[in-house]
Design an enzyme around this catalytic site. Structure first.
Site, PDB file in Angstrom:
ATOM      1  N   HIS A  60      -4.545   3.824 -24.810  1.00 49.68           N
ATOM      2  CA  HIS A  60      -5.021   4.840 -24.032  1.00 49.68           C
ATOM      3  C   HIS A  60      -6.351   4.776 -23.807  1.00 49.68           C
ATOM      4  CE1 HIS A  60      -0.925   7.298 -23.937  1.00 49.68           C
ATOM      5  NE2 HIS A  60      -0.688   6.070 -23.487  1.00 49.68           N
ATOM      6  N   GLU A  62      -8.677   7.122 -24.823  1.00 47.34           N
ATOM      7  CA  GLU A  62      -9.377   7.542 -25.919  1.00 47.34           C
ATOM      8  C   GLU A  62      -9.524   6.580 -27.185  1.00 47.34           C
ATOM      9  OE1 GLU A  62      -6.654  11.117 -24.473  1.00 47.34           O
ATOM     10  OE2 GLU A  62      -6.668   9.090 -24.046  1.00 47.34           O
ATOM     11  N   ALA A 172       2.986   1.265  19.423  1.00 54.84           N
ATOM     12  CA  ALA A 172       3.413  -0.080  20.010  1.00 54.84           C
ATOM     13  C   ALA A 172       3.661   0.056  21.487  1.00 54.84           C
ATOM     14  CB  ALA A 172       4.761  -0.243  19.032  1.00 54.84           C
ATOM     15  N   SER A 178       3.313  -4.512  18.727  1.00 54.49           N
ATOM     16  CA  SER A 178       2.329  -3.782  17.962  1.00 54.49           C
ATOM     17  C   SER A 178       1.387  -4.531  17.174  1.00 54.49           C
ATOM     18  CB  SER A 178       2.975  -2.816  16.942  1.00 54.49           C
ATOM     19  OG  SER A 178       4.004  -3.567  15.789  1.00 54.49           O
ATOM     20  N   TRP A 180      -2.212  -6.666  17.141  1.00 60.95           N
ATOM     21  CA  TRP A 180      -2.591  -5.961  16.153  1.00 60.95           C
ATOM     22  C   TRP A 180      -3.320  -4.734  16.896  1.00 60.95           C
ATOM     23  CZ3 TRP A 180      -0.497  -6.182  11.431  1.00 60.95           C
ATOM     24  CH2 TRP A 180      -0.352  -7.491  10.976  1.00 60.95           C
ATOM     25  N   ARG A 217      -1.700  -8.488  -0.137  1.00 59.45           N
ATOM     26  CA  ARG A 217      -2.099  -9.736  -0.181  1.00 59.45           C
ATOM     27  C   ARG A 217      -3.630  -9.715  -0.625  1.00 59.45           C
ATOM     28  NH1 ARG A 217       1.607  -9.441   3.543  1.00 59.45           N
ATOM     29  NH2 ARG A 217       0.423  -8.371   5.114  1.00 59.45           N
ATOM     30  N   LEU A 306      12.198   7.117  11.281  1.00 58.92           N
ATOM     31  CA  LEU A 306      12.118   7.330   9.745  1.00 58.92           C
ATOM     32  C   LEU A 306      11.114   8.151   9.378  1.00 58.92           C
ATOM     33  CD1 LEU A 306      13.569   7.136   7.009  1.00 58.92           C
ATOM     34  CD2 LEU A 306      12.429   4.958   6.656  1.00 58.92           C
TER      35      LEU A 306
END
Length: 371
Positions: A60, A62, A172, A178, A180, A217, A306
């Site tokens: 950790h 510390e 889109a 869509s 870019w 990436r 969604l």
């Protein structure tokens, strides 16, 4: 234990805690499921040791700072962004190490929300005769660990929803095209968002439409976030790109189709059975499952259906929207599918917390105000 007013800490206190926060950020891609923590040891106004939590399972913050300081830690002040742990996990308690090193004072930015700590670490230090103070740059420390805090307190991961849109709110063209909308700089920024997320969540509709890899990436990234697909009926193609990528792909489904399940397992998918809710997988159960998998931060990268369902269910904590300086017209697809919003009192309220230029685009960060 003293919780001091922000104004009662000195300028030096602020400076050294700011340095500890800077160090903590060095672990944003590597510490999950542990929190990001930084520590600075100061004696007679001089930094004698620094450290941060570099990776889960390793020392950790510390301990790293104490190791660098050596004997100079005696009589020093430890500035730490999170309350030192006081329980045995994969590593020994940090409180024991601080006591053994004979530090004089510990300043913690925030209390550790983990049930095994939650104030007990600071009490142990105080009982050992160490001056303990808490609350310096607390909000900044919390922002570093929103996912860890939420998972400890609510048993759910922190969900960020990433979206890219035109200036007229379209994601889109009507055909689904869509790529870019936004600039290369914005897309690189998204890679950094992915890298600091434990999981990327999408729907099978996005997989069928775009066949995304859903990978990070970037150079010097050793591990990939878990790719999670909400796939109610196991419609995922066995030749989907993400099944061929390194790392784990998890399908959340309600389907009892054993043949489809076995084919997808053979292709590399892990399958989790979820409760059914209305017409699809129960979305809160998906997040509960991710909590059980020790996922702190989820990046939602999906379509309007969604993302809209997650938003209306109160399951999104933060929106990150990249706005491109283009117009796409009335027939292009909108940002969210939000049926049932018929009057102003139904509107979903947001709090914009950040706006900045990224390449040619604007990135807006907004917290969702939960009812």
């Amino acid at each position: 234990m003293s919780i001091r007013d922000k104004l009662s800490f000195s300028a030096d206190d602020h400076q050294f805690m700011s340095r500890a926060l800077f160090l903590a950020k060095k672990g944003i891609y590597t510490t999950a499921p542990n929190p990001n923590v930084g520590c600075v040891l100061v004696k007679d106004g001089t930094v004698v040791g620094e450290g941060w939590h570099e990776k889960a399972g390793k020392a950790h913050a510390e301990i790293n700072a104490l190791k660098q300081a050596g004997k100079k830690a005696e009589g020093a002040t430890a500035y730490v962004t999170l309350e030192p742990c006081c329980h045995q996990g994969k590593t020994p308690p940090c409180t024991d190490a601080l006591i053994k090193a004979k530090v004089k004072r510990v300043v913690a930015a925030m209390i550790d929300p983990h049930a095994k700590v939650a104030g007990k670490g600071l009490k142990q230090l105080k009982s050992a005769g160490i001056l303990v103070e808490q609350g310096l740059l607390e909000e900044q420390a919390k922002e570093l660990n929103l996912g860890f805090i939420k998972r400890m307190q609510k048993r759910l991961p922190y969900v960020r929803c990433k979206l890219a849109m035109s200036l007229d709110g379209r994601t889109a063209m009507a055909s689904g095209e869509s790529k870019w909308i936004t600039s290369a700089a914005a897309r690189e920024d998204v890679q950094r968002l992915r890298a600091k997320s434990s999981a990327i969540l999408t729907g099978v509709g996005t997989v069928l439409a775009d066949d995304p890899s859903m990978t990070v990436r970037l150079d010097n990234i050793d591990s990939q976030p878990i790719r999670v697909v909400v796939d109610t009926n196991l419609s995922m193609p066995t030749n989907a790109k993400m099944l061929k990528e390194p790392g784990q792909t998890v399908l959340m489904t309600c389907s009892a189709d054993e043949y489809a399940a076995q084919a997808l397992k053979d292709a590399g998918a892990d399958i989790h059975m979820m409760p059914y809710c209305n017409t699809s997988v129960d979305l809160k159960s998906v997040l509960q499952q991710l909590n059980d998998m020790h996922i702190n931060d989820v990046l939602l990268e999906t379509g309007a259906t969604l993302s809209g369902a997650m938003l209306q269910a109160g399951l999104i904590d933060e929106l990150i929207i990249y706005v491109a300086p283009v117009l796409m017209g009335n027939d292009a697809r909108g940002l969210f599918a939000l049926p049932g919003l018929e009057s102003m009192q139904d509107k979903i309220k947001l709090e914009i917390t950040d706006q900045r230029i990224v390449g040619k685009d604007i990135r807006i960060t907004a917290k969702v105000k939960q009812h």
